[in-house]
Design a protein around this motif. Structure first.
Motif, PDB file in Angstrom:
ATOM      1  N   GLU A  73       0.823  -1.211   0.000  1.00  0.00           N
ATOM      2  CA  GLU A  73       0.000   0.000   0.000  1.00  0.00           C
ATOM      3  C   GLU A  73       0.856   1.260   0.000  1.00  0.00           C
ATOM      4  OE1 GLU A  73      -3.402   0.707   2.573  1.00  0.00           O
ATOM      5  OE2 GLU A  73      -3.467  -1.453   2.905  1.00  0.00           O
ATOM      6  N   ILE A  74       0.332   2.283  -0.632  1.00  0.00           N
ATOM      7  CA  ILE A  74       0.924   3.617  -0.692  1.00  0.00           C
ATOM      8  C   ILE A  74       2.365   3.583  -1.190  1.00  0.00           C
ATOM      9  CG2 ILE A  74       1.091   5.842   0.469  1.00  0.00           C
ATOM     10  CD1 ILE A  74      -0.752   4.778   2.602  1.00  0.00           C
ATOM     11  N   THR A  75       2.667   2.684  -2.094  1.00  0.00           N
ATOM     12  CA  THR A  75       3.976   2.656  -2.735  1.00  0.00           C
ATOM     13  C   THR A  75       3.790   2.355  -4.211  1.00  0.00           C
ATOM     14  OG1 THR A  75       4.285   0.312  -2.244  1.00  0.00           O
ATOM     15  CG2 THR A  75       5.282   1.865  -0.714  1.00  0.00           C
ATOM     16  N   MET A  95       4.173  14.263   0.927  1.00  0.00           N
ATOM     17  CA  MET A  95       5.399  14.784   1.532  1.00  0.00           C
ATOM     18  C   MET A  95       5.193  16.264   1.836  1.00  0.00           C
ATOM     19  SD  MET A  95       7.342  12.095   1.284  1.00  0.00           S
ATOM     20  CE  MET A  95       9.045  12.528   1.354  1.00  0.00           C
ATOM     21  N   ARG A 132       2.905  15.089  -3.562  1.00  0.00           N
ATOM     22  CA  ARG A 132       3.116  13.650  -3.632  1.00  0.00           C
ATOM     23  C   ARG A 132       3.340  13.261  -5.084  1.00  0.00           C
ATOM     24  NH1 ARG A 132      -2.887  11.062  -2.682  1.00  0.00           N
ATOM     25  NH2 ARG A 132      -3.752  11.947  -4.558  1.00  0.00           N
ATOM     26  N   TYR A 140      11.022   0.293  -4.344  1.00  0.00           N
ATOM     27  CA  TYR A 140       9.677   0.565  -3.843  1.00  0.00           C
ATOM     28  C   TYR A 140       9.655   2.014  -3.354  1.00  0.00           C
ATOM     29  CZ  TYR A 140       8.798  -4.425  -4.108  1.00  0.00           C
ATOM     30  OH  TYR A 140       8.624  -5.700  -4.563  1.00  0.00           O
ATOM     31  N   ILE A 141       8.867   2.834  -4.017  1.00  0.00           N
ATOM     32  CA  ILE A 141       8.871   4.272  -3.750  1.00  0.00           C
ATOM     33  C   ILE A 141       7.608   4.665  -2.987  1.00  0.00           C
ATOM     34  CG2 ILE A 141       9.069   6.558  -4.796  1.00  0.00           C
ATOM     35  CD1 ILE A 141      11.437   4.627  -5.401  1.00  0.00           C
ATOM     36  N   ASN A 142       7.792   5.414  -1.912  1.00  0.00           N
ATOM     37  CA  ASN A 142       6.700   5.891  -1.070  1.00  0.00           C
ATOM     38  C   ASN A 142       5.858   6.910  -1.841  1.00  0.00           C
ATOM     39  OD1 ASN A 142       5.085   6.994   0.901  1.00  0.00           O
ATOM     40  ND2 ASN A 142       6.727   7.306   2.372  1.00  0.00           N
ATOM     41  N   LEU A 143       4.554   6.708  -1.860  1.00  0.00           N
ATOM     42  CA  LEU A 143       3.644   7.643  -2.537  1.00  0.00           C
ATOM     43  C   LEU A 143       2.816   8.460  -1.554  1.00  0.00           C
ATOM     44  CD1 LEU A 143       2.366   5.412  -5.474  1.00  0.00           C
ATOM     45  CD2 LEU A 143       4.177   7.124  -5.502  1.00  0.00           C
ATOM     46  N   ARG A 144       3.238   8.490  -0.304  1.00  0.00           N
ATOM     47  CA  ARG A 144       2.534   9.314   0.697  1.00  0.00           C
ATOM     48  C   ARG A 144       2.765  10.790   0.394  1.00  0.00           C
ATOM     49  NH1 ARG A 144       1.271   6.122   5.292  1.00  0.00           N
ATOM     50  NH2 ARG A 144       2.380   4.155   5.247  1.00  0.00           N
TER      51      ARG A 144
END
Length: 194
Positions: free
Chosen positions: A4-6, A45, A71, A39-43
């Protein structure tokens, strides 16, 4: 599987090209390389809070404190991972600073401090990022690249935390008000004594 969220960025071992995958289970080719760092965080920022002073139309200097929230998305990941986070933060804050300087220089200091004007500045700044902020990198059609596209992000929110007079000016104004009260009190005492 992409948590999730990545988002996941894979590298083709034959061509060196990159492919992106959203959240969920996906088939991928054996020649697509996956590493833990892919794996890149999509939260959402947030840039560091920025505080800067700007002169107003009538002379006084106003201090503005703001931050930006942004984001990336799966579609923008290849651009997003090619730019350092500090570069994104500095670039966004510089664009915001230039925009605020242009807006505030044409406004009276008392008007800038009003809640309605602060909300208007937030809205106009967000519109500027989403519609007209560009970098001088040409696209194939000859136009400048939009800032959001260049960084691989979407600006979500531009909260302006504080808009007020510079500290020295605030001190001078409050001292002037205290002195005015002393003069009024002294005049009243003198008149009552006569």
């Amino acid at each position: 599987s992409v948590p999730e969220i990545t988002g996941l960025v894979t590298v083709n071992l034959f061509t060196g090209g990159m492919n992106t995958y959203p959240i969920g289970l996906h088939f991928r080719f054996p020649w697509e390389q996956v590493k833990e760092g892919n794996y890149i965080n999509l939260r959402t920022m947030k840039t560091n809070d920025k505080q800067e002073t700007f002169p107003c139309k009538d002379g006084p200097v106003i201090t503005v404190k703001w931050s930006l929230q942004y984001r990336s998305s799966v579609e923008q990941l290849t651009a997003y991972i090619s730019v350092d986070e500090e570069t994104i933060n500095n670039g966004l804050n510089e664009v915001a600073s230039s925009f605020l300087a242009l807006k505030i220089r044409d406004t009276h200091s008392e008007d800038v401090r009003k809640k309605e004007k602060k909300e208007e500045l937030e809205k106009d700044l967000l519109d500027h990022f989403q519609k007209s902020a560009t970098v001088p990198v040409k696209r194939s059609d000859g136009t400048d690249t939009p800032l959001e596209e260049f960084y691989g992000i979407s600006i979500m929110l531009v909260p302006i935390a504080d808009v007020d007079f510079e500290k020295d000016y605030q001190t001078a104004r409050s001292t002037d008000q205290v002195m005015r009260k002393f003069r009024e009190t002294a005049n009243t005492i003198v008149k009552d004594g006569d």
